[in-house]
Design an enzyme around this catalytic site. Structure first.
Site, short mmCIF file in Angstrom:
data_model
loop_
_atom_site.label_atom_id
_atom_site.label_comp_id
_atom_site.label_asym_id
_atom_site.label_seq_id
_atom_site.Cartn_x
_atom_site.Cartn_y
_atom_site.Cartn_z
N GLY A 33 0.82 -1.22 0.00
CA GLY A 33 0.00 0.00 0.00
C GLY A 33 0.85 1.25 0.00
O GLY A 33 1.45 1.62 -1.00
N ASP A 47 -4.32 -12.55 -1.50
CA ASP A 47 -3.71 -11.23 -1.69
C ASP A 47 -2.25 -11.24 -1.18
O ASP A 47 -1.35 -10.72 -1.83
CB ASP A 47 -4.55 -10.19 -0.95
CG ASP A 47 -3.98 -8.79 -1.07
OD1 ASP A 47 -4.18 -8.16 -2.12
OD2 ASP A 47 -3.33 -8.35 -0.12
N GLY A 100 -12.69 0.44 3.59
CA GLY A 100 -12.10 0.44 2.24
C GLY A 100 -10.79 -0.31 2.15
O GLY A 100 -10.03 -0.12 1.20
N LYS A 158 1.39 -10.80 -3.25
CA LYS A 158 2.44 -9.86 -2.84
C LYS A 158 3.76 -10.58 -2.58
O LYS A 158 4.84 -10.03 -2.83
CB LYS A 158 1.97 -9.09 -1.60
CG LYS A 158 0.81 -8.14 -1.93
CD LYS A 158 0.11 -7.63 -0.69
CE LYS A 158 -1.00 -6.65 -1.05
NZ LYS A 158 -1.85 -6.29 0.10
N1 HSE Z 1 -6.95 -5.68 0.35
C1 HSE Z 1 -5.59 -5.27 0.45
C2 HSE Z 1 -5.17 -5.30 1.91
C3 HSE Z 1 -5.42 -3.90 -0.12
O1 HSE Z 1 -6.07 -5.43 2.76
O2 HSE Z 1 -4.00 -5.22 2.22
C4 HSE Z 1 -4.02 -3.48 -0.33
O3 HSE Z 1 -3.32 -4.34 -1.16
#
Ligand code: HSE
Length: 379
Positions: A117, A184, A170, A188
């Site tokens: 992020g 996710d 969000g 990464k």
């Molecule tokens: N859904 C992802 C998280 C968003 O919660 O880290 C950022 O990659």
């Protein structure tokens, strides 16, 4: 620099807002399915309007998902446009095709916001690699999971309540199962390993165990033993082979990982000369993610793209052994390896990561977490 935004969701709108006061970067076009009016940009439903406009030099892809995102990015590269993306699923899936294409067409490419992020993790990883052999990368890479685990641990809320709060804020993906099932984090880890080690791999050999089955009773057991649970990725070069996995992992309450709150990430590398370096910041949310997209735009104004194309193919070998907390199912395999019990959970003798994940894959309701290496767990 004139950019077109593909997507105007949480991140896209954030980029638009952060760029608005700048004179060096201008959002001239936005691709959006909704009907929308913006004061300074043309909003279109048709990607061809952007592709065929030669005044647009950079495409910023923040729509997410594999398709049509990849189709648009591929077409844009072939048309000679520079690419910035925050789309980890797309980069993880198509990295081996994407990077040679970037080099062949001699365009600029960056995806800093795809991992961590608002943390400049990938930018720094690229810099570290210039004069360092990296042994290990990984850590807390998903803001949603950290938010859920932190809320359950510190505020005693249920898993469902915490997930709903993370979605409301969000942080979560469009489909939150991508977060809670560890997918996710897996994306990464793949990208971080590609960049850190200059390798490509059969990503489906990387085992993943998420947090969807964690219960308040697990969190209570961890607390009573002085432990805290986090979802952690690991990518490590060991001798000639590469081990990689994503799994819930327990830390002592005085370890830095245990202190990571809300949507924050803590991503770590270990280098031969620099030792441990950890990067801490918000891993999800509109403005942290948009911030790194804007940083990539600024890098393009200095003609700075990144990532090496050299991708040595490696096999994944997860034969390293650790103890696990396992709750939710049992059979003779687990009974033979159980050395003690915590409530309804078994604590195993050291077993390999590969064996443990293969066993869990047979039982969809199981929750497991790796125990820390130190032997002074409070009993
Ligand atoms: N859904 C992802 C998280 C968003 O919660 O880290 C950022 O990659």
């Amino acid at each position: 620099m004139k950019i077109a935004l593909l997507g105007f969701g949480v991140v896209g709108r954030g980029v638009y807002e952060l760029v608005a006061p700048r004179s060096d970067i201008q959002v001239t076009h936005v691709l959006c399915r909704r009907d929308l009016t913006l004061p300074d940009a043309i909003v279109t439903h048709d990607f061809q309007d952007i592709l065929l406009d030669s005044s647009i030099d950079t495409i910023v892809e923040v729509m997410g998902g594999l398709h049509p995102a990849w189709d648009y990015v591929r077409e844009a590269i072939l048309a000679g446009k520079n690419i910035i993306t925050a789309n980890k699923a797309m980069v993880a899936e198509f990295y081996d095709e994407l990077l040679p294409l970037v080099q062949e067409k001699n365009i600029l490419f960056r995806c800093t916001a795809a991992v961590g992020g608002g943390i400049g993790w990938l930018s720094e990883l690229e810099r570290v690699r210039r004069c360092e052999t990296i042994r290990k990368v990984g850590g807390i890479m998903n803001g949603t999971c950290n938010y859920i685990l932190d809320s359950m641990t510190r505020h005693g809320v249920t898993y469902a309540e915490a997930l709903s709060q993370a979605q409301h804020l969000g942080y979560a993906e469009a489909n939150p199962t991508t977060d809670v099932d560890g997918i996710d984090t897996w994306h990464k880890l793949i990208i971080s390993s590609n960049v850190a080690f200059g390798v490509s791999m059969n990503k489906h050999q990387i085992p993943v165990h998420g947090i969807r089955n964690i219960l308040a009773e697990d969190v209570a057991q961890f607390r009573s033993h002085g432990l805290c649970c986090k979802l952690v990725s690991t990518g490590q070069m060991q001798g000639g082979h590469f081990c990689a996995y994503v799994q819930p992992t327990l830390f002592y309450q005085d370890e830095i990982e245990s202190t990571v709150p809300t949507n924050y990430n803590l991503i770590t590398l270990e280098g031969n000369t620099s030792g441990r370096q950890s990067f801490y910041g918000q891993g999800a949310g509109r403005y942290p993610t948009a911030y790194n997209v804007v940083q990539d735009c600024i890098d393009f104004t200095h003609n700075h793209g990144f990532y090496s194309v050299c991708q040595r193919k490696v096999d994944i070998c997860n034969d390293n052994r650790m103890q696990y907390y396992v709750r939710g199912s049992s059979d003779s395999w687990l009974e033979e390896r159980t050395v003690e019990t915590w409530g309804k959970a078994a604590i195993t003798a050291p077993v390999s990561v590969e064996e443990m994940h293969a066993w869990c894959a047979k039982y969809p309701n199981v929750f497991m977490a790796a125990l820390p290496e130190r032997k002074d767990i409070q009993c």
